[in-house]
Every structure is written in structure tokens, then in C-alpha cells.
Design a protein around this motif. Structure first.
Motif, mmCIF file in Angstrom:
data_model
loop_
_atom_site.group_PDB
_atom_site.id
_atom_site.type_symbol
_atom_site.label_atom_id
_atom_site.label_comp_id
_atom_site.label_asym_id
_atom_site.label_seq_id
_atom_site.Cartn_x
_atom_site.Cartn_y
_atom_site.Cartn_z
ATOM 1 N N ALA A 77 0.869 -1.173 0.000
ATOM 2 C CA ALA A 77 0.000 0.000 0.000
ATOM 3 C C ALA A 77 0.908 1.226 0.000
ATOM 4 O O ALA A 77 2.134 1.106 -0.027
ATOM 5 C CB ALA A 77 -0.918 -0.012 1.217
ATOM 6 N N GLU A 78 0.278 2.390 0.066
ATOM 7 C CA GLU A 78 1.053 3.628 -0.021
ATOM 8 C C GLU A 78 2.120 3.723 1.059
ATOM 9 O O GLU A 78 3.244 4.108 0.802
ATOM 10 C CB GLU A 78 0.114 4.837 0.078
ATOM 11 C CG GLU A 78 0.823 6.144 -0.175
ATOM 12 C CD GLU A 78 -0.154 7.294 -0.191
ATOM 13 O OE1 GLU A 78 0.185 8.323 0.383
ATOM 14 O OE2 GLU A 78 -1.238 7.146 -0.773
ATOM 15 N N ASN A 79 1.807 3.363 2.292
ATOM 16 C CA ASN A 79 2.780 3.485 3.369
ATOM 17 C C ASN A 79 3.138 2.128 3.986
ATOM 18 O O ASN A 79 3.642 2.061 5.085
ATOM 19 C CB ASN A 79 2.266 4.437 4.448
ATOM 20 C CG ASN A 79 1.059 3.885 5.177
ATOM 21 O OD1 ASN A 79 0.382 2.986 4.692
ATOM 22 N ND2 ASN A 79 0.791 4.427 6.342
ATOM 23 N N GLN A 80 2.851 1.036 3.262
ATOM 24 C CA GLN A 80 3.160 -0.294 3.775
ATOM 25 C C GLN A 80 4.074 -1.023 2.795
ATOM 26 O O GLN A 80 3.785 -1.108 1.605
ATOM 27 C CB GLN A 80 1.876 -1.104 3.994
ATOM 28 C CG GLN A 80 2.121 -2.392 4.714
ATOM 29 C CD GLN A 80 0.829 -3.119 5.052
ATOM 30 O OE1 GLN A 80 -0.258 -2.667 4.698
ATOM 31 N NE2 GLN A 80 0.955 -4.226 5.737
ATOM 32 N N GLU A 81 5.176 -1.540 3.322
ATOM 33 C CA GLU A 81 6.162 -2.216 2.494
ATOM 34 C C GLU A 81 6.662 -3.455 3.236
ATOM 35 O O GLU A 81 6.775 -3.455 4.458
ATOM 36 C CB GLU A 81 7.331 -1.277 2.192
ATOM 37 C CG GLU A 81 8.298 -1.813 1.178
ATOM 38 C CD GLU A 81 9.345 -0.772 0.784
ATOM 39 O OE1 GLU A 81 9.736 -0.788 -0.386
ATOM 40 O OE2 GLU A 81 9.757 0.040 1.630
ATOM 41 N N THR A 82 6.965 -4.511 2.482
ATOM 42 C CA THR A 82 7.497 -5.747 3.058
ATOM 43 C C THR A 82 8.880 -5.995 2.487
ATOM 44 O O THR A 82 9.081 -5.911 1.276
ATOM 45 C CB THR A 82 6.576 -6.943 2.746
ATOM 46 O OG1 THR A 82 5.291 -6.685 3.294
ATOM 47 C CG2 THR A 82 7.130 -8.227 3.326
ATOM 48 N N TRP A 83 9.818 -6.299 3.378
ATOM 49 C CA TRP A 83 11.170 -6.639 2.969
ATOM 50 C C TRP A 83 11.382 -8.114 3.225
ATOM 51 O O TRP A 83 11.017 -8.641 4.279
ATOM 52 C CB TRP A 83 12.207 -5.840 3.741
ATOM 53 C CG TRP A 83 12.270 -4.383 3.382
ATOM 54 C CD1 TRP A 83 11.482 -3.712 2.498
ATOM 55 C CD2 TRP A 83 13.163 -3.424 3.919
ATOM 56 N NE1 TRP A 83 11.850 -2.395 2.450
ATOM 57 C CE2 TRP A 83 12.876 -2.184 3.314
ATOM 58 C CE3 TRP A 83 14.183 -3.476 4.853
ATOM 59 C CZ2 TRP A 83 13.576 -1.028 3.615
ATOM 60 C CZ3 TRP A 83 14.881 -2.324 5.161
ATOM 61 C CH2 TRP A 83 14.583 -1.104 4.535
ATOM 62 N N THR A 110 14.102 -17.630 5.970
ATOM 63 C CA THR A 110 13.516 -16.377 5.478
ATOM 64 C C THR A 110 13.181 -15.478 6.658
ATOM 65 O O THR A 110 12.832 -15.952 7.737
ATOM 66 C CB THR A 110 12.228 -16.612 4.674
ATOM 67 O OG1 THR A 110 11.227 -17.132 5.539
ATOM 68 C CG2 THR A 110 12.459 -17.559 3.518
ATOM 69 N N VAL A 111 13.325 -14.203 6.436
ATOM 70 C CA VAL A 111 12.849 -13.189 7.376
ATOM 71 C C VAL A 111 11.977 -12.242 6.579
ATOM 72 O O VAL A 111 12.394 -11.722 5.537
ATOM 73 C CB VAL A 111 14.006 -12.417 8.049
ATOM 74 C CG1 VAL A 111 13.476 -11.270 8.890
ATOM 75 C CG2 VAL A 111 14.847 -13.354 8.897
ATOM 76 N N THR A 112 10.753 -12.055 7.049
ATOM 77 C CA THR A 112 9.817 -11.138 6.410
ATOM 78 C C THR A 112 9.567 -9.992 7.373
ATOM 79 O O THR A 112 9.068 -10.211 8.481
ATOM 80 C CB THR A 112 8.495 -11.855 6.077
ATOM 81 O OG1 THR A 112 8.799 -13.033 5.322
ATOM 82 C CG2 THR A 112 7.573 -10.960 5.273
ATOM 83 N N VAL A 113 9.944 -8.785 6.970
ATOM 84 C CA VAL A 113 9.765 -7.587 7.797
ATOM 85 C C VAL A 113 8.748 -6.695 7.104
ATOM 86 O O VAL A 113 8.942 -6.316 5.948
ATOM 87 C CB VAL A 113 11.095 -6.828 7.987
ATOM 88 C CG1 VAL A 113 10.899 -5.615 8.883
ATOM 89 C CG2 VAL A 113 12.176 -7.744 8.531
ATOM 90 N N THR A 114 7.677 -6.373 7.809
ATOM 91 C CA THR A 114 6.643 -5.496 7.260
ATOM 92 C C THR A 114 6.718 -4.135 7.965
ATOM 93 O O THR A 114 6.774 -4.062 9.198
ATOM 94 C CB THR A 114 5.245 -6.108 7.462
ATOM 95 O OG1 THR A 114 5.238 -7.405 6.873
ATOM 96 C CG2 THR A 114 4.169 -5.247 6.818
ATOM 97 N N PHE A 115 6.735 -3.087 7.162
ATOM 98 C CA PHE A 115 6.792 -1.708 7.674
ATOM 99 C C PHE A 115 5.465 -1.013 7.435
ATOM 100 O O PHE A 115 4.829 -1.195 6.398
ATOM 101 C CB PHE A 115 7.875 -0.906 6.946
ATOM 102 C CG PHE A 115 9.270 -1.382 7.176
ATOM 103 C CD1 PHE A 115 9.985 -0.921 8.267
ATOM 104 C CD2 PHE A 115 9.873 -2.272 6.310
ATOM 105 C CE1 PHE A 115 11.285 -1.345 8.480
ATOM 106 C CE2 PHE A 115 11.164 -2.702 6.507
ATOM 107 C CZ PHE A 115 11.867 -2.243 7.608
ATOM 108 N N VAL A 116 5.061 -0.195 8.380
ATOM 109 C CA VAL A 116 4.002 0.787 8.192
ATOM 110 C C VAL A 116 4.668 2.121 8.480
ATOM 111 O O VAL A 116 5.123 2.374 9.595
ATOM 112 C CB VAL A 116 2.800 0.541 9.122
ATOM 113 C CG1 VAL A 116 1.800 1.679 9.003
ATOM 114 C CG2 VAL A 116 2.143 -0.785 8.811
ATOM 115 N N GLY A 117 4.782 2.938 7.453
ATOM 116 C CA GLY A 117 5.565 4.160 7.579
ATOM 117 C C GLY A 117 7.031 3.789 7.681
ATOM 118 O O GLY A 117 7.548 3.005 6.893
#
Length: 139
Positions: A77-83, A110-117
């Protein structure tokens, strides 16, 4: 030429040839071992480094300093990103030339990091075998 002079000459030639052999041996040893040293990528320890990431308090820059650059970035989404961070672990048998494809085991971390902002929302570590990894989707 006296016998003493001849024996000194033989000893000096033997010393000189030993020095040459030693130098030749050292050069050959260096030449063979020089190919063994390679510059490789830094080793990742995802299972332990992921413990440094704290949801709701760790920033993007801190994640980069703990885990490095991600292998994949997914914008949801606009301010959500997954690494996504991936590491492949091969057994000794799997690393063998020619036979490695048929022998040994391989697993994946695996490591999944989700960011909001700018802050971490979730951080998930998982380990898969080859069959499980084939079905893995980071979403």
C-alpha cells in the motif's frame, strides 16, 4: 686445489641449491594457495540477527544495519512495504561438484519484515526444507 677447498665448494653449492629449492617451494606453495583465498559476501546469521528487530520500535535504517539490504522489497500500500531476506543453507554433500545436485540437503531461512511508515509492524523468521520452500509466498 686442495681437498679442503673442494669440500667447502661442495658445501657452499649444496647450501645454495637448498636455498633455491626452499624459495621455489615457497613460491609454488604461494601460487597454489593464492587461488584458495576469495573475497566472499558477508555471512548472514538471520536466525540470530532477527532478534534485534523489535516491532513498533525499530526503524528501516536500523533494520538495514542489523540485517543488511533486503533481497526483495514488496510494496503493498502507499505506506506499507514488506522486505524479504533469504538465506540458503547447503549440506556438505550438496556442495560437492558433479554429485552435489543428487546428494545432500538444502534448506532455506527467510525473514519477512513489514513496515508501516518508517517503523516495523511485524517481523517473522521461518525455516523451510526444499519442498516447503517451493510453496512459499512472502505475501
Amino acid at each position: 686445489m686442495s681437498l679442503f677447498n673442494i669440500s667447502n665448494w661442495v658445501v657452499s653449492m649444496f647450501d645454495l641449491s637448498c636455498n633455491r629449492l626452499a624459495v621455489l617451494f615457497a613460491l609454488l606453495l604461494f601460487a597454489f594457495t593464492a587461488g584458495c583465498s576469495t573475497v566472499s559476501a558477508p555471512v548472514r546469521y538471520l536466525s540470530s540477527d532477527v532478534c534485534l528487530v523489535m516491532p513498533e520500535s525499530t526503524t528501516r535504517q536500523e533494520v538495514i544495519s542489523f540485517l543488511g539490504e533486503p533481497d526483495r522489497k514488496i510494496t503493498k500500500a502507499e505506506n506499507q512495504e514488506t522486505w524479504l531476506y533469504l538465506k540458503t543453507n547447503k549440506s556438505f554433500a550438496k556442495k560437492l561438484p558433479l554429485l552435489g545436485g543428487k546428494l545432500g540437503e538444502q534448506n532455506y531461512e527467510t525473514v519477512t519484515v513489514t513496515f508501516v511508515g518508517d517503523l516495523v509492524k511485524t517481523c517473522l523468521y521461518r525455516q523451510f526444507d526444499e519442498n516447503e520452500f517451493a510453496d512459499f509466498t512472502p505475501e
